[in-house]
Design an enzyme around this catalytic site. Sequence first.
Site, PDB file in Angstrom:
ATOM      1  N   CYS A   1      19.168   7.551   3.701  1.00 15.48           N
ATOM      2  CA  CYS A   1      18.621   6.972   2.467  1.00 15.48           C
ATOM      3  C   CYS A   1      18.517   8.015   1.350  1.00 15.48           C
ATOM      4  O   CYS A   1      18.652   7.683   0.165  1.00 15.48           O
ATOM      5  CB  CYS A   1      17.243   6.373   2.724  1.00 15.48           C
TER       6      CYS A   1
ATOM      7  N   ASP B   1      15.682 -11.468  18.802  1.00 11.70           N
ATOM      8  CA  ASP B   1      14.686 -11.670  17.753  1.00 11.70           C
ATOM      9  C   ASP B   1      13.427 -12.412  18.181  1.00 11.70           C
ATOM     10  O   ASP B   1      12.321 -11.968  17.884  1.00 11.70           O
ATOM     11  CB  ASP B   1      15.338 -12.377  16.558  1.00 11.70           C
TER      12      ASP B   1
END
Length: 392
Positions: free
Chosen positions: A201, A147
């Site tokens: 989705c 990250d």
Amino acid sequence: MPTSISEEQCERKSRPDRLRAFVIEEALSAGFDICRFTRPDATGPTAERLARFIAEGFHGTMGWMEETAERRAEPGHLWPEVRSIVMLGMNYGPDRDPLEILARRDRGAISVYAQNRDYHDVVKGKLKIVAGKLAARSGADVKVFVDTAPVMEKPLAAAAGLGWQGKHTSLVSREFGSWLFLGSIFTTTEFEPDEPETDHCGSCHACLDICPTSAFPAPYRLDARRCISYLTIEHKEPIPREFRAAMGNRIYGCDDCLAVCPWNKFARSAAEAKFSAREELRAPSLGDLLALDDTAFRALFSGSPVKRIGRDRFVRNVLIAAGNSGKPALARRCGELLADASPLVRGAAVWALSRLMGLEDFAKLARKHLQQETDASVLDEWRIALDERLSA
């Protein structure tokens, strides 16, 4: 006549598969829940999407995104020797609905990922274990990233087949929903890449509809400047007035778009105790949080990612939540913060009090502090708040 394959050739052919199986076994043993492989050039139009994101100013004050855009978009620019990337995911699915706390207006809502130890430390430690064993077994060079480095984990994870980037731009997994911590191991070893996951989705747009600040200008696009996670964590200045009421009691991050995803039903059934929330961070009292000085803040959030934003920015967030609470009893604590050393805190306290106090009492308080206040931003808060109250 067909040429027979020697034992040496068989051994050479099977060696990458055995190394791959070894890495997966070690990853699962270290505590990761999923491990897949990809190539550094497998992220498709990531560079173009990132350039558009920055050109439109959607990154807000996160200047480091622009400064590292080239390395971020192309892993090979970060480390030219990389040949394969091992993408790993660790499930942090919550054991309860994280949106339930939004109705408890005297309590602060801290994002699920931040209710325990800083995941950067947890994931990086485990990545180093796996990477070290890969290096020892193969002789390859390795680098690990979590990250904070200029690595776009989500596109790489999608390319590796961990999941797909949903309409909320976060990774969605058929196995773990929206709740995966991601980490990567860059290596000079050549691994056969996994197939990317298909976007599942469909016609669902629940994550877009639920966003309190309309941070998604279109499916698969995020304007970070409107995102509560950005506003409460990355943004160092006063919260823009247009977003304050919409923040509700969210004091660190926002789980709405993640929590509403239908695929989370799988993550919840697989949630592990190693990421269960610290009890004191599940639903902390706003009154208690308003009383935090720097020492108490550091003690409460020791080992937590919340600690990284500092006490002043955090108390700013808590004051916005107090102003949205509808609890006049919090006015006393907010009033005490009008004398705080930080203008950021004092300005947020003005806004909170303007929402918690009657007009007459607030106007009297304003007259006193307008004579004493020297910071321009805080003076603006007083004047705007008074104008809004008088014109209401």
